[in-house]
Design a protein around this motif. Structure first.
Motif, mmCIF file in Angstrom:
data_model
loop_
_atom_site.group_PDB
_atom_site.id
_atom_site.type_symbol
_atom_site.label_atom_id
_atom_site.label_comp_id
_atom_site.label_asym_id
_atom_site.label_seq_id
_atom_site.Cartn_x
_atom_site.Cartn_y
_atom_site.Cartn_z
ATOM 1 N N SER A 224 -8.962 42.133 32.176
ATOM 2 C CA SER A 224 -8.150 42.828 31.166
ATOM 3 C C SER A 224 -7.365 43.955 31.835
ATOM 4 C CB SER A 224 -9.041 43.381 30.048
ATOM 5 O OG SER A 224 -9.765 42.352 29.418
ATOM 6 N N SER A 225 -6.517 43.565 32.766
ATOM 7 C CA SER A 225 -5.854 44.573 33.584
ATOM 8 C C SER A 225 -4.909 45.476 32.781
ATOM 9 C CB SER A 225 -5.079 43.890 34.721
ATOM 10 O OG SER A 225 -4.067 43.043 34.212
ATOM 11 N N GLN A 226 -4.262 44.946 31.755
ATOM 12 C CA GLN A 226 -3.363 45.780 30.950
ATOM 13 C C GLN A 226 -4.140 46.856 30.209
ATOM 14 O OE1 GLN A 226 -0.241 46.108 30.954
ATOM 15 N NE2 GLN A 226 0.910 44.209 30.911
ATOM 16 N N LEU A 227 -5.238 46.466 29.591
ATOM 17 C CA LEU A 227 -6.059 47.434 28.865
ATOM 18 C C LEU A 227 -6.682 48.447 29.824
ATOM 19 C CD1 LEU A 227 -7.703 44.951 26.365
ATOM 20 C CD2 LEU A 227 -6.177 46.841 25.753
ATOM 21 N N TYR A 228 -7.042 47.995 31.020
ATOM 22 C CA TYR A 228 -7.569 48.908 32.025
ATOM 23 C C TYR A 228 -6.490 49.902 32.457
ATOM 24 C CZ TYR A 228 -9.646 50.582 36.381
ATOM 25 O OH TYR A 228 -10.150 51.383 37.385
ATOM 26 N N SER A 229 -5.260 49.410 32.638
ATOM 27 C CA SER A 229 -4.156 50.300 33.019
ATOM 28 C C SER A 229 -3.905 51.360 31.961
ATOM 29 C CB SER A 229 -2.880 49.480 33.257
ATOM 30 O OG SER A 229 -3.035 48.610 34.353
ATOM 31 N N ILE A 230 -4.011 50.970 30.701
ATOM 32 C CA ILE A 230 -3.858 51.945 29.617
ATOM 33 C C ILE A 230 -4.949 53.005 29.726
ATOM 34 C CG2 ILE A 230 -3.931 52.273 27.114
ATOM 35 C CD1 ILE A 230 -2.881 49.411 26.825
ATOM 36 N N ALA A 231 -6.178 52.552 29.946
ATOM 37 C CA ALA A 231 -7.324 53.469 29.953
ATOM 38 C C ALA A 231 -7.229 54.508 31.057
ATOM 39 C CB ALA A 231 -8.615 52.669 30.076
ATOM 40 N N ILE A 232 -6.677 54.130 32.206
ATOM 41 C CA ILE A 232 -6.645 55.073 33.321
ATOM 42 C C ILE A 232 -5.303 55.792 33.459
ATOM 43 C CG2 ILE A 232 -8.369 53.748 34.595
ATOM 44 C CD1 ILE A 232 -6.074 52.735 36.396
ATOM 45 N N GLY A 233 -4.272 55.287 32.751
ATOM 46 C CA GLY A 233 -2.947 55.826 33.018
ATOM 47 C C GLY A 233 -2.213 56.461 31.858
ATOM 48 N N VAL A 234 -2.746 56.372 30.646
ATOM 49 C CA VAL A 234 -2.044 56.918 29.488
ATOM 50 C C VAL A 234 -2.785 58.163 29.010
ATOM 51 C CG1 VAL A 234 -1.113 56.423 27.199
ATOM 52 C CG2 VAL A 234 -1.288 54.602 28.900
ATOM 53 N N PRO A 235 -2.095 59.291 28.843
ATOM 54 C CA PRO A 235 -2.788 60.560 28.604
ATOM 55 C C PRO A 235 -3.352 60.748 27.202
ATOM 56 C CG PRO A 235 -0.413 60.896 28.614
ATOM 57 C CD PRO A 235 -0.642 59.481 29.043
ATOM 58 N N ASN A 236 -2.806 60.114 26.205
ATOM 59 C CA ASN A 236 -3.292 60.350 24.835
ATOM 60 C C ASN A 236 -3.018 59.132 23.960
ATOM 61 O OD1 ASN A 236 -0.522 60.673 23.627
ATOM 62 N ND2 ASN A 236 -0.501 62.459 24.995
ATOM 63 N N TRP A 237 -3.630 59.137 22.788
ATOM 64 C CA TRP A 237 -3.542 57.989 21.891
ATOM 65 C C TRP A 237 -2.160 57.843 21.264
ATOM 66 C CZ3 TRP A 237 -6.868 54.371 22.474
ATOM 67 C CH2 TRP A 237 -8.177 54.671 22.908
ATOM 68 N N GLU A 238 -1.428 58.932 21.132
ATOM 69 C CA GLU A 238 -0.067 58.826 20.610
ATOM 70 C C GLU A 238 0.796 57.951 21.519
ATOM 71 O OE1 GLU A 238 -1.875 62.276 18.643
ATOM 72 O OE2 GLU A 238 -1.804 61.600 20.726
ATOM 73 N N LYS A 239 0.670 58.171 22.830
ATOM 74 C CA LYS A 239 1.452 57.372 23.780
ATOM 75 C C LYS A 239 0.939 55.939 23.859
ATOM 76 C CE LYS A 239 3.224 61.102 26.698
ATOM 77 N NZ LYS A 239 4.605 60.868 26.219
ATOM 78 N N VAL A 240 -0.367 55.754 23.710
ATOM 79 C CA VAL A 240 -0.901 54.398 23.660
ATOM 80 C C VAL A 240 -0.287 53.645 22.478
ATOM 81 C CG1 VAL A 240 -2.963 52.993 23.289
ATOM 82 C CG2 VAL A 240 -3.084 54.997 24.783
ATOM 83 N N ASN A 241 -0.293 54.292 21.320
ATOM 84 C CA ASN A 241 0.209 53.657 20.105
ATOM 85 C C ASN A 241 1.692 53.318 20.209
ATOM 86 O OD1 ASN A 241 0.949 54.394 16.750
ATOM 87 N ND2 ASN A 241 -0.453 52.770 17.340
ATOM 88 N N SER A 242 2.489 54.262 20.681
ATOM 89 C CA SER A 242 3.926 54.006 20.794
ATOM 90 C C SER A 242 4.213 52.934 21.838
ATOM 91 C CB SER A 242 4.680 55.300 21.133
ATOM 92 O OG SER A 242 4.276 55.814 22.395
ATOM 93 N N GLY A 243 3.455 52.936 22.945
ATOM 94 C CA GLY A 243 3.636 51.921 23.968
ATOM 95 C C GLY A 243 3.264 50.532 23.488
ATOM 96 N N LEU A 244 2.225 50.445 22.658
ATOM 97 C CA LEU A 244 1.814 49.148 22.140
ATOM 98 C C LEU A 244 2.834 48.581 21.165
ATOM 99 C CD1 LEU A 244 -2.022 49.674 21.640
ATOM 100 C CD2 LEU A 244 -0.889 48.199 23.307
ATOM 101 N N PHE A 245 3.465 49.442 20.379
ATOM 102 C CA PHE A 245 4.537 48.971 19.508
ATOM 103 C C PHE A 245 5.652 48.333 20.341
ATOM 104 C CE2 PHE A 245 3.067 51.469 15.761
ATOM 105 C CZ PHE A 245 3.296 50.505 14.782
#
Length: 342
Positions: free
Chosen positions: A262-283
């Motif tokens: 699950s390399s994409q989810l792993y990249s999110i976990a180690i590289g995205v600073p907060n949930w707001e950016k996770v959410n906007s990136g997933l959209f």
């Protein structure tokens, strides 16, 4: 943004939905349509409704519409118990799934007629194609993000005609009751009938079968500074949001190190600073990797309640068409670089 309303009087003259996406050009055309705009607004509204709201969640004021749809999903779940898998040598796709699908096709009109109030039953032919394509392909015996999208479009169509009301309390129930129930049903279908992932991107995809749970779940976590994005690297995770639930589902069905499968989810976990950016990136990723891929959306019915006619100026349509004409054949397989990987 407000979600428009379609009056029942106007539905009498609407065409029935059909599969209209056949080429990459059609994908770009769809992205200029009113239905695409409606869907974008709908997903944003659903996500906004669950910010800071956690599971388990219950409400004493769920509408009869919510209760009725949950009951329909419960019925489909019972059918799985009544139609056990056959002993067969196939690794994927137990033939009993086709039996389950045949029952769904035969009884879908009855189910939807029971779901809707009498004054809305004329809508059954307009929503039935989305409902039937929400649970996987009975021919290919697979399930993927296109089927999940079809279910979300089914919910959108019912909201446009105001079977569901576009208010925060109802939208919250659509995510935390209806979608959660749908997700558990689809997981059971995948496990019992060994459904193959449809159009999997392998280790470079977000998830073999689902996407919306990550969008809604990261929306729930927006503003939660005490829960770091990296928390997903330390299972077991509590089932308090759809993001954690989806991660734990991966641990149930996949073996090996998380960063490998699950390399994409792993990249999110180690590289995205907060949930707001996770959410906007997933959209952004959903728009590119699901809604923007012909192989995913070509089986989704469109038209009628979800209008195919363009809702954007002709200059924008022309630009979209030009962009589509320039697509290279390799784009379908190479994918779009995730926003957090830049």
């Amino acid at each position: 943004m407000e979600l428009r309303q379609i009056s029942l009087d106007d539905t009498a003259n609407l065409p029935l939905p059909e599969q209209l996406i056949k080429t990459d050009h059609d994908v770009e055309t769809w992205r200029t349509t009113r239905s695409y705009q409606d869907y974008a607004i709908f997903l944003r509204r659903l996500t906004e409704s669950v910010i800071g709201v956690f599971l388990p969640w219950s409400s004493d004021s769920d509408s009869p519409a919510i209760e009725s749809l949950v009951s329909v999903l419960d019925t489909l779940d019972r059918w799985i118990d009544e139609i056990p898998p056959l002993d067969s040598p196939q690794r994927f796709g137990n033939l009993s799934f086709r039996t389950w699908g045949k029952r769904l096709e035969e009884r879908s009109e009855e189910l939807l007629s029971t779901l809707l109030p009498s004054e809305m039953r004329s809508l059954v032919p307009h929503i039935r194609p989305y409902f039937l394509s929400s649970f996987g392909s009975f021919l290919r015996m697979d399930y993927g993000t296109g089927h999940e999208t079809s279910f979300a479009l089914f919910l959108l169509a019912l909201t446009l005609v105001r079977f569901f009301e576009p208010v925060p309390s109802e939208e919250r129930a659509l995510v935390l009751r209806v979608f959660v129930r749908y997700l558990r049903l689809c997981w059971k279908l995948q496990d019992v009938y060994r459904l193959e992932p449809a159009g999997s991107h392998g280790v470079w995809g977000l998830d073999d079968s689902h996407f919306l749970g990550y969008i809604f779940g990261s929306g729930q976590l927006r503003g939660q500074t005490e829960i770091p994005v990296s928390a997903v690297l330390h299972p077991p995770l509590p089932p308090q949001n759809l993001y954690f639930m989806s991660i734990m589902r991966i641990h149930e069905v996949k073996q090996g190190p998380f960063h490998e499968h699950s390399s994409q989810l792993y990249s999110i976990a180690i590289g995205v600073p907060n949930w707001e950016k996770v959410n906007s990136g997933l959209f952004k990723m959903y728009e590119a990797e699901v809604l923007g891929k012909r192989v995913v959306v070509q089986h989704i019915p469109l038209g009628g309640l979800l209008e195919w006619n363009s809702g954007l100026p002709s200059s924008v349509q022309s630009a979209a068409a030009t962009k589509s004409d320039c697509h290279q054949p390799t784009k379908e397989v190479t994918g779009t670089r995730a926003p957090w990987a830049r």
